[in-house]
Design a protein around this motif. Structure first.
Motif, PDB file in Angstrom:
ATOM      1  N   UNK A  42      49.431  26.818  49.262  1.00 18.94           N
ATOM      2  CA  UNK A  42      49.852  28.190  48.945  1.00 18.94           C
ATOM      3  C   UNK A  42      49.026  28.761  47.800  1.00 18.94           C
ATOM      4  N   UNK A  43      48.707  27.921  46.808  1.00 25.31           N
ATOM      5  CA  UNK A  43      47.872  28.385  45.694  1.00 25.31           C
ATOM      6  C   UNK A  43      46.473  28.754  46.175  1.00 25.31           C
ATOM      7  N   UNK A  44      45.947  27.958  47.101  1.00 23.55           N
ATOM      8  CA  UNK A  44      44.617  28.265  47.651  1.00 23.55           C
ATOM      9  C   UNK A  44      44.637  29.574  48.427  1.00 23.55           C
ATOM     10  N   UNK A  45      45.703  29.789  49.208  1.00 20.05           N
ATOM     11  CA  UNK A  45      45.833  31.038  49.952  1.00 20.05           C
ATOM     12  C   UNK A  45      45.909  32.242  49.022  1.00 20.05           C
ATOM     13  N   UNK A  46      46.647  32.094  47.913  1.00 19.16           N
ATOM     14  CA  UNK A  46      46.760  33.183  46.948  1.00 19.16           C
ATOM     15  C   UNK A  46      45.420  33.480  46.280  1.00 19.16           C
ATOM     16  N   UNK A  76      42.446  32.969  47.605  1.00 17.06           N
ATOM     17  CA  UNK A  76      41.587  33.634  48.603  1.00 17.06           C
ATOM     18  C   UNK A  76      42.004  35.085  48.788  1.00 17.06           C
ATOM     19  N   UNK A  77      43.305  35.323  48.831  1.00 16.83           N
ATOM     20  CA  UNK A  77      43.788  36.699  48.990  1.00 16.83           C
ATOM     21  C   UNK A  77      43.416  37.561  47.795  1.00 16.83           C
ATOM     22  N   UNK A  78      43.546  36.960  46.579  1.00 19.26           N
ATOM     23  CA  UNK A  78      43.166  37.714  45.375  1.00 19.26           C
ATOM     24  C   UNK A  78      41.688  38.024  45.338  1.00 19.26           C
ATOM     25  N   UNK A  79      40.855  37.082  45.784  1.00 13.87           N
ATOM     26  CA  UNK A  79      39.409  37.317  45.778  1.00 13.87           C
ATOM     27  C   UNK A  79      39.014  38.385  46.776  1.00 13.87           C
ATOM     28  N   UNK A  80      39.722  38.471  47.911  1.00  8.40           N
ATOM     29  CA  UNK A  80      39.405  39.482  48.921  1.00  8.40           C
ATOM     30  C   UNK A  80      39.788  40.884  48.454  1.00  8.40           C
ATOM     31  N   UNK A  81      40.800  40.980  47.560  1.00  4.13           N
ATOM     32  CA  UNK A  81      41.231  42.283  47.084  1.00  4.13           C
ATOM     33  C   UNK A  81      40.317  42.862  46.014  1.00  4.13           C
ATOM     34  N   UNK A  82      39.476  42.025  45.395  1.00  4.78           N
ATOM     35  CA  UNK A  82      38.575  42.501  44.338  1.00  4.78           C
ATOM     36  C   UNK A  82      37.449  43.370  44.904  1.00  4.78           C
TER      37      UNK A  82
END
Length: 290
Positions: free
Chosen positions: A278-282, A284-290
């Protein structure tokens, strides 16, 4: 044991049931009890309930669907299925020879025209069973009504992979009751279908796991009746569509829901690995939003 517990519950219920007799309908109470007991033990539960309340014997036998049983017609050398619709007393009528076993001189049989339709329906649904189930036994029985006729289509398939070294065996029983009201050129068909499914697996890791249940649905349609669209074709179309719907419901709701519950109770991954995922998914999601 499991049987003793079930028997004890039946005894307790019937003692309470006798007290309620003046306040509730006896048959409704009995049917409500049958709905709450395990479907895999329906035959034992029904026999126990009849022993305790014998006055309801005929009503319960006609109202409660039981797993179909197979008999052999020695005259035609073919198997057929037993149910309440081809029973007269303690005898059962074969759809192939139209004779009762044990022999019954005054047993109920369909009229001559309806008997021809019954024979045709048995041949058609025998092909249907072979195409869709690749085995098993099917039977069709017809009887006359005041303003038409009724028929029941029975199909049973039993598979036992334990003989091949695989820990699974199961049974499919489908009962389709059709009431036909005839008019000048059309007919009204009322179909009531019940499917009973039982699956059992046994391994050293899980022990014995049993999943069973039944499902009932109704459908009504009007179809034209002609040489190009006879009763057998119309009934066959409705049965085919209904069995497809019931199979989809069993697959997506019953088995899918059971799988979801099992996954909620115990995760395949450990809590530590799941947290890291779940931490890895978060991340990746945070990096895509940048």
């Amino acid at each position: 044991t499991k049987e003793q517990k079930c028997k004890g519950f039946l005894v307790y219920f019937c003692h309470r049931f006798r007290c309620w007799f003046t306040m509730a309908d006896a048959l409704d109470c009995a049917l409500d009890l049958m709905r709450r007991l395990p479907p895999s033990d329906i035959e034992d539960n029904l026999a126990g309930l009849i022993d305790l309340v014998p006055d309801l014997c005929e009503h319960l036998l006609s109202a409660v669907d039981q797993p179909l049983k197979i008999a052999h017609d020695a005259a035609s050398k073919r198997d057929y299925l037993l149910c309440d619709y081809n029973r007269d007393g303690d005898s059962y009528r074969s759809p192939w020879s139209n004779k009762y076993d044990p022999p019954l001189s005054d047993g109920a049989v369909p009229s001559a025209n309806l008997r021809q339709l019954e024979l045709q329906a048995n041949e058609v649904f025998d092909i249907y069973r072979d195409l869709y189930f690749e085995g098993g036994v099917s039977s069709v029985y017809c009887w006359d009504l005041d303003s038409g006729f009724a028929a029941v289509v029975l199909i049973k398939k039993t598979q036992d992979h334990s003989k091949r070294g695989q820990p699974m065996k199961g049974t499919w029983d489908s009962i389709h009751v059709v009431e036909v009201q005839e008019s000048s050129s059309n007919a009204h068909y009322k179909l009531t279908s019940t499917v009973m499914l039982s699956i059992e697996t046994e391994t050293d890791a899980t022990g014995t796991v049993t999943l069973s249940g039944n499902l009932t649905r109704q459908q009504e349609n009007d179809y034209p009746v002609s040489d190009d669209s006879p009763h057998v074709c119309n009934i066959g179309r409705m049965v085919e569509e209904m069995e497809y719907k019931l199979r989809q419901i069993l697959e997506t709701i019953y088995f899918g829901k059971t799988k979801d519950i099992a996954n909620e109770l115990r995760q395949v991954m450990s809590a530590h690995d799941l947290k890291k995922r779940m931490e890895t998914q978060q991340q990746i999601t945070g990096a895509m939003k940048r």
